[in-house]
Design a protein around this motif. Structure first.
Motif, PDB file in Angstrom:
ATOM      1  N   LEU A 135       5.178  -1.415 -11.068  1.00  0.00           N
ATOM      2  CA  LEU A 135       4.274  -0.273 -11.103  1.00  0.00           C
ATOM      3  C   LEU A 135       4.804   0.823 -12.025  1.00  0.00           C
ATOM      4  CD1 LEU A 135       3.318  -0.077  -7.322  1.00  0.00           C
ATOM      5  CD2 LEU A 135       1.912  -0.948  -9.207  1.00  0.00           C
ATOM      6  N   ARG A 136       6.105   1.005 -12.043  1.00  0.00           N
ATOM      7  CA  ARG A 136       6.692   2.016 -12.938  1.00  0.00           C
ATOM      8  C   ARG A 136       6.473   1.634 -14.405  1.00  0.00           C
ATOM      9  NH1 ARG A 136      11.427   1.886 -11.039  1.00  0.00           N
ATOM     10  NH2 ARG A 136      12.477   0.614 -12.596  1.00  0.00           N
ATOM     11  N   GLU A 137       6.566   0.343 -14.716  1.00  0.00           N
ATOM     12  CA  GLU A 137       6.446  -0.107 -16.100  1.00  0.00           C
ATOM     13  C   GLU A 137       5.002  -0.384 -16.517  1.00  0.00           C
ATOM     14  OE1 GLU A 137       9.086  -3.332 -16.941  1.00  0.00           O
ATOM     15  OE2 GLU A 137      10.878  -2.214 -16.330  1.00  0.00           O
ATOM     16  N   HIS A 138       4.072  -0.416 -15.562  1.00  0.00           N
ATOM     17  CA  HIS A 138       2.667  -0.716 -15.867  1.00  0.00           C
ATOM     18  C   HIS A 138       1.747   0.318 -15.214  1.00  0.00           C
ATOM     19  CE1 HIS A 138       4.757  -4.577 -16.409  1.00  0.00           C
ATOM     20  NE2 HIS A 138       3.835  -4.841 -17.310  1.00  0.00           N
ATOM     21  N   PRO A 139       1.824   1.561 -15.652  1.00  0.00           N
ATOM     22  CA  PRO A 139       0.982   2.593 -15.025  1.00  0.00           C
ATOM     23  C   PRO A 139      -0.516   2.345 -15.194  1.00  0.00           C
ATOM     24  CG  PRO A 139       2.046   3.429 -17.025  1.00  0.00           C
ATOM     25  CD  PRO A 139       2.692   2.119 -16.708  1.00  0.00           C
ATOM     26  N   ASP A 140      -0.899   1.611 -16.230  1.00  0.00           N
ATOM     27  CA  ASP A 140      -2.322   1.325 -16.400  1.00  0.00           C
ATOM     28  C   ASP A 140      -2.860   0.434 -15.282  1.00  0.00           C
ATOM     29  OD1 ASP A 140      -2.601   2.833 -18.658  1.00  0.00           O
ATOM     30  OD2 ASP A 140      -2.415   1.158 -20.060  1.00  0.00           O
ATOM     31  N   SER A 141      -1.967  -0.292 -14.601  1.00  0.00           N
ATOM     32  CA  SER A 141      -2.424  -1.219 -13.568  1.00  0.00           C
ATOM     33  C   SER A 141      -3.048  -0.488 -12.382  1.00  0.00           C
ATOM     34  CB  SER A 141      -1.264  -2.103 -13.088  1.00  0.00           C
ATOM     35  OG  SER A 141      -0.310  -1.342 -12.352  1.00  0.00           O
ATOM     36  N   TYR A 142      -2.656   0.757 -12.172  1.00  0.00           N
ATOM     37  CA  TYR A 142      -3.208   1.507 -11.035  1.00  0.00           C
ATOM     38  C   TYR A 142      -3.945   2.770 -11.488  1.00  0.00           C
ATOM     39  CZ  TYR A 142       1.197   4.121 -11.634  1.00  0.00           C
ATOM     40  OH  TYR A 142       2.246   4.853 -12.159  1.00  0.00           O
TER      41      TYR A 142
ATOM     42  N   ALA B 202       0.833  -1.206   0.000  1.00  0.00           N
ATOM     43  CA  ALA B 202       0.000   0.000   0.000  1.00  0.00           C
ATOM     44  C   ALA B 202       0.864   1.251   0.000  1.00  0.00           C
ATOM     45  CB  ALA B 202      -0.930  -0.022   1.213  1.00  0.00           C
ATOM     46  N   GLU B 203       1.986   1.211   0.725  1.00  0.00           N
ATOM     47  CA  GLU B 203       2.898   2.358   0.737  1.00  0.00           C
ATOM     48  C   GLU B 203       3.462   2.606  -0.656  1.00  0.00           C
ATOM     49  OE1 GLU B 203       5.839   1.479   3.636  1.00  0.00           O
ATOM     50  OE2 GLU B 203       4.464   1.631   5.343  1.00  0.00           O
ATOM     51  N   GLU B 204       3.821   1.541  -1.350  1.00  0.00           N
ATOM     52  CA  GLU B 204       4.365   1.686  -2.703  1.00  0.00           C
ATOM     53  C   GLU B 204       3.301   2.232  -3.654  1.00  0.00           C
ATOM     54  OE1 GLU B 204       7.274   2.099  -5.100  1.00  0.00           O
ATOM     55  OE2 GLU B 204       7.695   1.026  -3.228  1.00  0.00           O
ATOM     56  N   LEU B 205       2.073   1.750  -3.503  1.00  0.00           N
ATOM     57  CA  LEU B 205       0.981   2.269  -4.314  1.00  0.00           C
ATOM     58  C   LEU B 205       0.726   3.743  -4.005  1.00  0.00           C
ATOM     59  CD1 LEU B 205      -1.433  -0.784  -4.175  1.00  0.00           C
ATOM     60  CD2 LEU B 205      -0.494   0.221  -6.263  1.00  0.00           C
ATOM     61  N   SER B 206       0.886   4.137  -2.749  1.00  0.00           N
ATOM     62  CA  SER B 206       0.727   5.544  -2.377  1.00  0.00           C
ATOM     63  C   SER B 206       1.771   6.402  -3.086  1.00  0.00           C
ATOM     64  CB  SER B 206       0.864   5.716  -0.865  1.00  0.00           C
ATOM     65  OG  SER B 206      -0.157   5.026  -0.167  1.00  0.00           O
ATOM     66  N   ARG B 207       3.002   5.906  -3.175  1.00  0.00           N
ATOM     67  CA  ARG B 207       4.069   6.675  -3.818  1.00  0.00           C
ATOM     68  C   ARG B 207       3.771   6.917  -5.294  1.00  0.00           C
ATOM     69  NH1 ARG B 207       7.495   4.349   0.153  1.00  0.00           N
ATOM     70  NH2 ARG B 207       7.610   2.326  -0.894  1.00  0.00           N
ATOM     71  N   VAL B 208       3.297   5.885  -5.990  1.00  0.00           N
ATOM     72  CA  VAL B 208       3.116   6.048  -7.439  1.00  0.00           C
ATOM     73  C   VAL B 208       1.822   6.769  -7.795  1.00  0.00           C
ATOM     74  CG1 VAL B 208       4.547   4.048  -8.001  1.00  0.00           C
ATOM     75  CG2 VAL B 208       2.070   3.749  -7.737  1.00  0.00           C
ATOM     76  N   THR B 209       0.821   6.680  -6.926  1.00  0.00           N
ATOM     77  CA  THR B 209      -0.461   7.321  -7.234  1.00  0.00           C
ATOM     78  C   THR B 209      -0.556   8.745  -6.709  1.00  0.00           C
ATOM     79  OG1 THR B 209      -1.501   6.464  -5.213  1.00  0.00           O
ATOM     80  CG2 THR B 209      -1.675   5.107  -7.229  1.00  0.00           C
ATOM     81  N   GLY B 210       0.278   9.081  -5.724  1.00  0.00           N
ATOM     82  CA  GLY B 210       0.217  10.413  -5.147  1.00  0.00           C
ATOM     83  C   GLY B 210      -0.959  10.613  -4.207  1.00  0.00           C
ATOM     84  N   ARG B 211      -1.594   9.505  -3.794  1.00  0.00           N
ATOM     85  CA  ARG B 211      -2.676   9.588  -2.821  1.00  0.00           C
ATOM     86  C   ARG B 211      -2.429   8.529  -1.755  1.00  0.00           C
ATOM     87  NH1 ARG B 211      -8.026   6.524  -5.206  1.00  0.00           N
ATOM     88  NH2 ARG B 211      -8.654   6.815  -3.029  1.00  0.00           N
ATOM     89  N   THR B 212      -3.130   8.624  -0.660  1.00  0.00           N
ATOM     90  CA  THR B 212      -2.932   7.658   0.412  1.00  0.00           C
ATOM     91  C   THR B 212      -3.684   6.369   0.105  1.00  0.00           C
ATOM     92  OG1 THR B 212      -2.662   9.399   2.063  1.00  0.00           O
ATOM     93  CG2 THR B 212      -3.240   7.202   2.865  1.00  0.00           C
ATOM     94  N   ILE B 213      -2.930   5.285  -0.004  1.00  0.00           N
ATOM     95  CA  ILE B 213      -3.487   3.948  -0.153  1.00  0.00           C
ATOM     96  C   ILE B 213      -3.244   3.216   1.158  1.00  0.00           C
ATOM     97  CG2 ILE B 213      -3.467   1.802  -1.466  1.00  0.00           C
ATOM     98  CD1 ILE B 213      -4.328   4.195  -3.132  1.00  0.00           C
TER      99      ILE B 213
END
Length: 313
Positions: free
Chosen positions: A299-306, A227-238
Motif C-alpha cells: 500500500l505504501r508503494e502503490h498509493p493509486d491502488s486505494y 481493513a485496519e491497514e487500509l484505514s491507516r493509509v487512507t485516513g478513514r474508517t474501512i
C-alpha cells in the motif's frame, strides 16, 4: 519490439538477446507484462503473445506474435513455433477455460515447446472450495500427462485485490469469516517466475522441472486486519463485513454477471473461511533471494491502488 513475428530472429541480433526463446502469454497484462520486461532486461529473447497484438508492450529484444487466443490451436501453434519455453498465464475466467488451456498446451507440445511454466492458484485441487482453483488443477493435470517439462507457480490472492475489492463506501465485504489469507504482490510473482524461467534457460544451471511452488506473501491476515491497514493509509474508517453465503450472492446480484462467475467470486472468499488460503510459503524468498512484500509495504508503494477510497475534495 521486433515486428517480424514468429519467424523472426532469436539469436540476439536485436536488443542483445541470446539463448533459447521464451514465449510469454498475457504479455499485455499485469503479470505477463512484468515477466516479459524482466526477461528482456536479462537478455533473454522473448515472444509476446496476447489476444490483441496492438496492446502488447514495446520491448527491446522481443517480437510480437499475431493474435493467438488459447482456444485457437492452430494460431497458438504458429505463435509458439521455435519457442523453447512457454510461460502460460491462465486465461480469463469462463466456462470453457479448461478446454482453452488444454488446447494451448497441446499446441505448445505440437510446436515443439520443451517446457511450460504455468501460473496456477494456491490450493488447486479437484475439490477446492474456490471453483476457479478447480480449473487450475485440471490444467495442471493435463500438463503433467503431456510429457513436457513443467513447473507450476501457485499464487495466492493478489495484494492488489484487497483495495480493489473495497467499495467507495469503505466496506470490504465477503463470506471469508475470520479466515486468513497470505496475499502476494504481482511484483513478487513476476520475480519468482523470472527466476524459474532464467534457471531453466541455462542447461548448466539448477532445474525447477516437476516442482510446484506456492507463492504467498510473508504473513497471513484476516480481512478485518486488511481493513485496519487500509484505514491507516487512507485516513478513514474501512470496515470488513463478513457476509453469509446468501448475503454474498445477494450483494453481487446487481452486477449482471453469470451464475458461474458470481460463484467464483463468492467461493474465493469462502476458501479463506475454510482455511485454504492461510498457508505462508518461503518460495518467493527462496527463488528471489529477498522476502515478499507485505500488505503495508504494498500500500505504501502503490498509493493509486486505494485512491478511490480517499476523501474527495
Amino acid at each position: 519490439m521486433n515486428p517480424t513475428g514468429p519467424t523472426g530472429p532469436t539469436d540476439g541480433a536485436e536488443g542483445g538477446a541470446s539463448g533459447p526463446l521464451t514465449a510469454v502469454t498475457g504479455a499485455s497484462g499485469a503479470l505477463g507484462g512484468r515477466v516479459a520486461k524482466r526477461l528482456t532486461r536479462a537478455g533473454v529473447p522473448v515472444r509476446l503473445l496476447g489476444r490483441d497484438p496492438s496492446r502488447l508492450p514495446e520491448l527491446p529484444g522481443a517480437d510480437a506474435a499475431p493474435a493467438a487466443p488459447y482456444g485457437d490451436g492452430e494460431a497458438m501453434r504458429r505463435a509458439l513455433a521455435g519457442a523453447h519455453t512457454l510461460f502460460l498465464v491462465s486465461a480469463h475466467e469462463s466456462p470453457g477455460r479448461v478446454d482453452e488451456h488444454m488446447t494451448a498446451v497441446d499446441a505448445a507440445v505440437a510446436a515443439g515447446v520443451e517446457r511450460i511454466v504455468y501460473v496456477s492458484f494456491l490450493g488447486a485441487a479437484p475439490d477446492a472450495t474456490f471453483t476457479f482453483a478447480r480449473d487450475h488443477w485440471a490444467t495442471e493435470a493435463h500438463i503433467r500427462v503431456s510429457g513436457v517439462r513443467h513447473t507450476f507457480l501457485r499464487d495466492s490472492w493478489y495484494l492488489a485485490g484487497l483495495p480493489a475489492m473495497t467499495g467507495t463506501d469503505g466496506v470490504l465485504r465477503g463470506p471469508a469469516g475470520d479466515g486468513r489469507v497470505a496475499a502476494v504482490a504481482h511484483e513478487d510473482i513476476a520475480d519468482a517466475a523470472t527466476a524459474v524461467l532464467l534457471a531453466g534457460a541455462d542447461p548448466t544451471g539448477p532445474t525447477h522441472d516437476g516442482r510446484t511452488y506456492d507463492l504467498t506473501g510473508p504473513e497471513a491476515f484476516t480481512l478485518a486486519e486488511a481493513a485496519e491497514e487500509l484505514s491507516r493509509v487512507t485516513g478513514r474508517t474501512i470496515t470488513y463485513v463478513p457476509e453469509s453465503r446468501e448475503e454474498a450472492y445477494a450483494s453481487r446480484a446487481g452486477y449482471g454477471a453469470q451464475d458461474w462467475e458470481v460463484a467464483g467470486w463468492v467461493t474465493s472468499y469462502e476458501a479463506i473461511a475454510a482455511g485454504e488460503m492461510a498457508a505462508v510459503s518461503d518460495a518467493v524468498a527462496a527463488l528471489t533471494g529477498r522476502p515478499p512484500m507485505s500488505l503495508a509495504t504494498y500500500l505504501r508503494e502503490h498509493p493509486d491502488s486505494y485512491r478511490h477510497l480517499l476523501a474527495q475534495g
